[in-house]
Enzyme design. Structure first.
Site, PDB file in Angstrom:
ATOM      1  N   HIS A 130       0.740  -0.975  -0.079  1.00  0.00           N
ATOM      2  CA  HIS A 130       0.162   0.095  -0.088  1.00  0.00           C
ATOM      3  C   HIS A 130       0.888   1.152   0.078  1.00  0.00           C
ATOM      4  O   HIS A 130       1.796   1.293   0.630  1.00  0.00           O
ATOM      5  CB  HIS A 130      -0.906   0.061   1.168  1.00  0.00           C
ATOM      6  N   CYS A 132      -4.268   2.238  -4.942  1.00  0.00           N
ATOM      7  CA  CYS A 132      -3.329   3.198  -4.337  1.00  0.00           C
ATOM      8  C   CYS A 132      -2.266   3.614  -5.080  1.00  0.00           C
ATOM      9  O   CYS A 132      -1.682   4.594  -4.916  1.00  0.00           O
ATOM     10  CB  CYS A 132      -3.152   2.762  -2.667  1.00  0.00           C
TER      11      CYS A 132
END
Length: 179
Positions: free
Chosen positions: A46, A120
């Site tokens: 992430h 992301c």
């Protein structure tokens, strides 16, 4: 729009009196080390952009912000210095607001989070280019295509496509303001 801001950023680089802001990439290992020991199929990365004293990321809720390291993920596993920007915070927030209304809307608004194509990492790559003219490291952006090129990745794709990652602890950015 992005190209115009990029050109303006390059032109303004000639003026030494314009304030510069540090831009960082925060990388979190969602698998907490398991991805390294198991397989590249365990994506586990992430990313978020840190600029102007806040952390910005995209997940199932849309574009969100928090204090750096302020999500439930805690501090990042890796910090990459992306450089500096001369884009003001006001212009940046207008840019994020525009992205939040078009390209990076929340899951309930159509352009939903998709683990392999719209995630992301694609968000942070686009924002990094807007702010600094540089991309995020290719070992992050290339990971989905590496996974999907395997038979196992193709088998798991329908399941993985249904995953929405939205680290708790952020404020959703909507219409240029934090909600």
């Amino acid at each position: 729009l992005c190209r115009a801001f990029y050109d303006l950023n390059n032109f303004r680089g000639m003026d030494k009196n314009i304030p510069r802001y540090n831009v960082q990439l925060y990388i979190y290992d969602l698998s907490r080390g398991m991805a390294r020991s198991l397989s590249p199929i365990m994506l586990g990365k992430h990313t978020a952009i840190v600029a102007y004293g806040d952390e910005f990321f995209f997940g199932g809720e849309g574009i969100s912000s928090c204090s750096p390291g302020g999500t439930m993920l805690g501090p990042p596993d890796t910090v990459v210095e992306l450089g500096e920007t001369e884009v003001t915070e006001e212009i940046f927030m207008d840019y994020l607001s525009s992205l939040g209304e078009t390209t990076y809307r929340s899951s309930g608004q159509g352009d939903r989070y998709r683990l392999f194509e719209h995630n992301c990492n694609t968000f942070t790559n686009e924002v990094a280019q807007f702010l600094t003219g540089r991309t995020i490291p290719s070992y992050i952006t290339d990971l989905p295509s590496e996974v999907l090129s395997t038979p196992f990745g193709q088998i798991l794709r329908p399941i993985l496509d249904s995953i929405h990652i939205a680290p708790p602890g952020g404020n959703v950015i909507n219409g240029g303001r934090n909600v």
